[in-house]
Design a protein around this motif. Structure first.
Motif, PDB file in Angstrom:
ATOM      1  N   GLY A  76       0.809  -1.210   0.000  1.00 41.55           N
ATOM      2  CA  GLY A  76       0.000   0.000   0.000  1.00 41.55           C
ATOM      3  C   GLY A  76       0.841   1.257   0.000  1.00 41.55           C
ATOM      4  O   GLY A  76       2.042   1.229  -0.283  1.00 41.55           O
ATOM      5  N   CYS A  77       0.201   2.374   0.341  1.00 40.91           N
ATOM      6  CA  CYS A  77       0.865   3.677   0.327  1.00 40.91           C
ATOM      7  C   CYS A  77       1.038   4.187   1.760  1.00 40.91           C
ATOM      8  O   CYS A  77       1.301   3.414   2.663  1.00 40.91           O
ATOM      9  CB  CYS A  77       0.050   4.656  -0.518  1.00 40.91           C
ATOM     10  N   ARG A  78       0.820   5.475   1.971  1.00 41.63           N
ATOM     11  CA  ARG A  78       1.003   6.086   3.287  1.00 41.63           C
ATOM     12  C   ARG A  78      -0.330   6.134   4.031  1.00 41.63           C
ATOM     13  O   ARG A  78      -1.234   5.344   3.779  1.00 41.63           O
ATOM     14  CB  ARG A  78       1.573   7.487   3.124  1.00 41.63           C
ATOM     15  N   GLN A  79      -0.411   7.118   4.920  1.00 38.70           N
ATOM     16  CA  GLN A  79      -1.659   7.293   5.660  1.00 38.70           C
ATOM     17  C   GLN A  79      -2.812   7.602   4.715  1.00 38.70           C
ATOM     18  O   GLN A  79      -3.960   7.272   4.982  1.00 38.70           O
ATOM     19  CB  GLN A  79      -1.499   8.424   6.683  1.00 38.70           C
ATOM     20  N   THR A  80      -2.476   8.237   3.591  1.00 41.41           N
ATOM     21  CA  THR A  80      -3.459   8.461   2.541  1.00 41.41           C
ATOM     22  C   THR A  80      -3.063   7.610   1.341  1.00 41.41           C
ATOM     23  O   THR A  80      -1.947   7.756   0.840  1.00 41.41           O
ATOM     24  CB  THR A  80      -3.500   9.942   2.130  1.00 41.41           C
ATOM     25  N   PRO A  81      -3.856   6.673   0.866  1.00 38.17           N
ATOM     26  CA  PRO A  81      -5.257   6.436   1.228  1.00 38.17           C
ATOM     27  C   PRO A  81      -5.449   5.571   2.469  1.00 38.17           C
ATOM     28  O   PRO A  81      -6.581   5.379   2.900  1.00 38.17           O
ATOM     29  CB  PRO A  81      -5.799   5.726  -0.005  1.00 38.17           C
ATOM     30  N   GLY A  82      -4.389   5.006   3.010  1.00 36.52           N
ATOM     31  CA  GLY A  82      -4.535   4.226   4.237  1.00 36.52           C
ATOM     32  C   GLY A  82      -5.245   2.903   4.055  1.00 36.52           C
ATOM     33  O   GLY A  82      -5.858   2.393   4.996  1.00 36.52           O
ATOM     34  N   ARG A  83      -5.180   2.355   2.874  1.00 40.02           N
ATOM     35  CA  ARG A  83      -5.829   1.065   2.610  1.00 40.02           C
ATOM     36  C   ARG A  83      -5.126   0.399   1.431  1.00 40.02           C
ATOM     37  O   ARG A  83      -4.291   1.015   0.760  1.00 40.02           O
ATOM     38  CB  ARG A  83      -7.314   1.251   2.276  1.00 40.02           C
ATOM     39  N   VAL A  84      -5.476  -0.842   1.189  1.00 41.13           N
ATOM     40  CA  VAL A  84      -4.949  -1.590   0.046  1.00 41.13           C
ATOM     41  C   VAL A  84      -5.991  -1.552  -1.065  1.00 41.13           C
ATOM     42  O   VAL A  84      -7.170  -1.848  -0.835  1.00 41.13           O
ATOM     43  CB  VAL A  84      -4.627  -3.046   0.442  1.00 41.13           C
ATOM     44  N   PHE A  85      -5.572  -1.170  -2.244  1.00 40.48           N
ATOM     45  CA  PHE A  85      -6.505  -1.058  -3.364  1.00 40.48           C
ATOM     46  C   PHE A  85      -7.046  -2.429  -3.763  1.00 40.48           C
ATOM     47  O   PHE A  85      -6.341  -3.445  -3.677  1.00 40.48           O
ATOM     48  CB  PHE A  85      -5.819  -0.405  -4.566  1.00 40.48           C
ATOM     49  N   LYS A  86      -8.281  -2.434  -4.208  1.00 43.60           N
ATOM     50  CA  LYS A  86      -8.892  -3.678  -4.676  1.00 43.60           C
ATOM     51  C   LYS A  86      -8.168  -4.182  -5.921  1.00 43.60           C
ATOM     52  O   LYS A  86      -7.755  -3.399  -6.774  1.00 43.60           O
ATOM     53  CB  LYS A  86     -10.368  -3.461  -4.994  1.00 43.60           C
ATOM     54  N   GLY A  87      -8.038  -5.487  -6.002  1.00 38.88           N
ATOM     55  CA  GLY A  87      -7.362  -6.079  -7.146  1.00 38.88           C
ATOM     56  C   GLY A  87      -5.865  -6.202  -6.985  1.00 38.88           C
ATOM     57  O   GLY A  87      -5.181  -6.598  -7.944  1.00 38.88           O
ATOM     58  N   LYS A  88      -5.338  -5.883  -5.807  1.00 33.61           N
ATOM     59  CA  LYS A  88      -3.908  -6.000  -5.576  1.00 33.61           C
ATOM     60  C   LYS A  88      -3.471  -7.456  -5.703  1.00 33.61           C
ATOM     61  O   LYS A  88      -4.101  -8.363  -5.148  1.00 33.61           O
ATOM     62  CB  LYS A  88      -3.571  -5.476  -4.175  1.00 33.61           C
ATOM     63  N   LYS A  89      -2.399  -7.690  -6.443  1.00 33.41           N
ATOM     64  CA  LYS A  89      -1.907  -9.050  -6.646  1.00 33.41           C
ATOM     65  C   LYS A  89      -1.219  -9.539  -5.379  1.00 33.41           C
ATOM     66  O   LYS A  89      -0.218  -8.971  -4.943  1.00 33.41           O
ATOM     67  CB  LYS A  89      -0.939  -9.082  -7.828  1.00 33.41           C
ATOM     68  N   MET A  90      -1.773 -10.595  -4.820  1.00 32.08           N
ATOM     69  CA  MET A  90      -1.270 -11.151  -3.570  1.00 32.08           C
ATOM     70  C   MET A  90      -1.236 -12.669  -3.667  1.00 32.08           C
ATOM     71  O   MET A  90      -1.742 -13.255  -4.634  1.00 32.08           O
ATOM     72  CB  MET A  90      -2.169 -10.721  -2.401  1.00 32.08           C
ATOM     73  N   PRO A  91      -0.630 -13.330  -2.668  1.00 27.55           N
ATOM     74  CA  PRO A  91      -0.677 -14.799  -2.670  1.00 27.55           C
ATOM     75  C   PRO A  91      -2.109 -15.299  -2.573  1.00 27.55           C
ATOM     76  O   PRO A  91      -2.993 -14.633  -2.028  1.00 27.55           O
ATOM     77  CB  PRO A  91       0.135 -15.174  -1.424  1.00 27.55           C
ATOM     78  N   GLY A  92      -2.340 -16.474  -3.108  1.00 25.36           N
ATOM     79  CA  GLY A  92      -3.682 -17.047  -3.064  1.00 25.36           C
ATOM     80  C   GLY A  92      -3.733 -18.348  -3.831  1.00 25.36           C
ATOM     81  O   GLY A  92      -2.723 -18.854  -4.331  1.00 25.36           O
ATOM     82  N   ARG A  93      -4.918 -18.877  -3.928  1.00 21.96           N
ATOM     83  CA  ARG A  93      -5.109 -20.160  -4.605  1.00 21.96           C
ATOM     84  C   ARG A  93      -4.887 -19.993  -6.105  1.00 21.96           C
ATOM     85  O   ARG A  93      -5.401 -19.055  -6.714  1.00 21.96           O
ATOM     86  CB  ARG A  93      -6.508 -20.691  -4.326  1.00 21.96           C
ATOM     87  N   LEU A  94      -4.148 -20.920  -6.678  1.00 21.44           N
ATOM     88  CA  LEU A  94      -3.797 -20.861  -8.098  1.00 21.44           C
ATOM     89  C   LEU A  94      -4.417 -22.046  -8.826  1.00 21.44           C
ATOM     90  O   LEU A  94      -4.311 -23.188  -8.375  1.00 21.44           O
ATOM     91  CB  LEU A  94      -2.274 -20.876  -8.265  1.00 21.44           C
ATOM     92  N   GLY A  95      -5.060 -21.772  -9.946  1.00 21.08           N
ATOM     93  CA  GLY A  95      -5.653 -22.831 -10.759  1.00 21.08           C
ATOM     94  C   GLY A  95      -6.993 -23.286 -10.209  1.00 21.08           C
ATOM     95  O   GLY A  95      -7.557 -22.704  -9.278  1.00 21.08           O
ATOM     96  N   GLY A  96      -7.507 -24.358 -10.817  1.00 23.71           N
ATOM     97  CA  GLY A  96      -8.788 -24.892 -10.385  1.00 23.71           C
ATOM     98  C   GLY A  96      -9.967 -24.020 -10.756  1.00 23.71           C
ATOM     99  O   GLY A  96     -11.003 -24.067 -10.102  1.00 23.71           O
ATOM    100  N   ILE A  97      -9.833 -23.217 -11.817  1.00 19.44           N
ATOM    101  CA  ILE A  97     -10.911 -22.334 -12.254  1.00 19.44           C
ATOM    102  C   ILE A  97     -11.263 -22.658 -13.702  1.00 19.44           C
ATOM    103  O   ILE A  97     -10.532 -23.364 -14.402  1.00 19.44           O
ATOM    104  CB  ILE A  97     -10.512 -20.848 -12.128  1.00 19.44           C
ATOM    105  N   SER A  98     -12.380 -22.124 -14.146  1.00 20.40           N
ATOM    106  CA  SER A  98     -12.819 -22.354 -15.516  1.00 20.40           C
ATOM    107  C   SER A  98     -11.874 -21.665 -16.495  1.00 20.40           C
ATOM    108  O   SER A  98     -11.521 -20.496 -16.323  1.00 20.40           O
ATOM    109  CB  SER A  98     -14.245 -21.838 -15.697  1.00 20.40           C
TER     110      SER A  98
END
Length: 339
Positions: free
Chosen positions: A209-231
């Protein structure tokens, strides 16, 4: 008038009397391109629009088929090796025909791969009983045009010869699941440096993320997670061959999913038909000879007769004993040579 405009006008005037025309590409204003044929397909001067006998036209959408991935292999056509995926068409039958007047959509439901009755839920048991077909493991629905439903009946089989060698198909399946993956594997991140103060976080994603502004993580940020198993869908794969004895089709390239996974196969919208495909479906003829049909790059079809049944070679007890004795002798010779 600039040089580009003069070149385009000169090209259009020249191509008016030639077989290769420069056409405007849809969606890109002011762009021009020369259409190139895909593998084994040639540019047609006159487009095939309609078949008066079968009722097929360029806007028709046939019913597809449910496939089962067998695996990949290499096939040789005229001395050239092609990677192909072998897809079985396991006992496909039409289980329901939906019409827009009654059901709100024109579609055909196809069931594949027979199973025992005890493994089917009660609602599906009644569904298959009304259709008068054996219980199926998989049900898939295909949207079709109204002219592709006129002669269809519940219970009709769909075989491998429903597809034409050389045509393009679109295949949809479930990709292989990889489990929970980090950003380097899932999103191809470069990771952190190996030295210069980096400690135990070499494969981490870093700041999110950034600093106190915006003070959150933007939607769609690429992070670890489940890979594959999708259509997943693969477009414009070419059918290089079919085998009616084994009821399989051979598709050039890879398809999503693992071995034994079920696939949804439909005609591609990019096909340049020169004649009508089997419409609305291919109807097997009685006493039809089993064949293997391969598509050659020059557009011709190579047809070979195949035996209907492939029986394994059975060995007698004496032959089995002889093979075991030969194996023992080879092992003893190998031990003696090592000593």
């Amino acid at each position: 008038m600039n040089n580009l405009t003069q070149f385009l006008r000169r090209s259009l005037s020249i191509s008016a009397n030639s077989t290769t025309n420069i056409t405007r590409k849809q969606g890109l204003a002011g762009s021009w391109y020369i259409p190139k044929p895909s593998f084994g397909q040639k540019l047609q001067d006159e487009k095939f629009v309609k078949d008066e006998v079968t009722g097929w036209n360029k806007n028709s959408h046939r019913v597809g088929a449910v496939g089962k991935k067998v695996g990949m292999m290499t096939t040789y056509i005229d001395g050239t090796a092609y990677p192909v995926t072998v897809i079985e068409i396991p006992t496909n039958q039409i289980t329901q025909i939906k019409r827009k007047v009654l059901d709100g959509v024109d579609s055909v439901q196809v069931g594949a791969d027979e199973i025992r009755l005890k493994n089917v839920t009660r609602p599906l048991q009644g569904h298959f009983a009304r259709a008068n077909v054996p219980p199926k493991r998989v049900l898939m629905e295909f949207k079709v045009t109204r002219n592709a439903m006129k002669s269809l009946e519940v219970g009709q089989p769909i075989v491998a010869k429903h597809f034409v060698p050389g045509q393009l198909v679109t295949i949809k399946g479930t990709s292989i699941g990889k489990g929970f993956a980090g950003v380097m594997k899932k999103w191809n991140f470069g990771g952190q440096p190996a030295t210069h103060g980096v400690s135990r976080s070499h494969r981490s994603l870093g700041s999110t993320g950034c600093r106190q502004t915006p003070g959150r993580v933007f939607k769609g940020k690429k992070m670890p997670g489940r890979l594959g198993g999708i259509s997943s869908t693969q477009f414009n794969l070419q059918v290089l061959g079919i085998n009616t004895a084994l009821n399989v089709i051979m598709v050039k390239g890879a398809v999503p999913g693992k071995k034994g996974g079920y696939l949804k196969i439909i005609d591609s919208r990019s096909n340049k038909w020169t004649q009508s495909p089997p419409f609305p479906i291919y109807v097997p003829q009685p006493n039809e000879a089993a064949q293997e049909i391969l598509f050659k790059p020059d557009g011709e079809l190579l047809v070979e007769d195949q035996p209907v049944a492939i029986a394994p070679k059975l060995l007698s007890v004496e032959q089995v004993d002889q093979m075991n004795n030969e194996i023992k002798e080879k092992r003893e010779k190998r031990k003696q040579s090592q000593n």
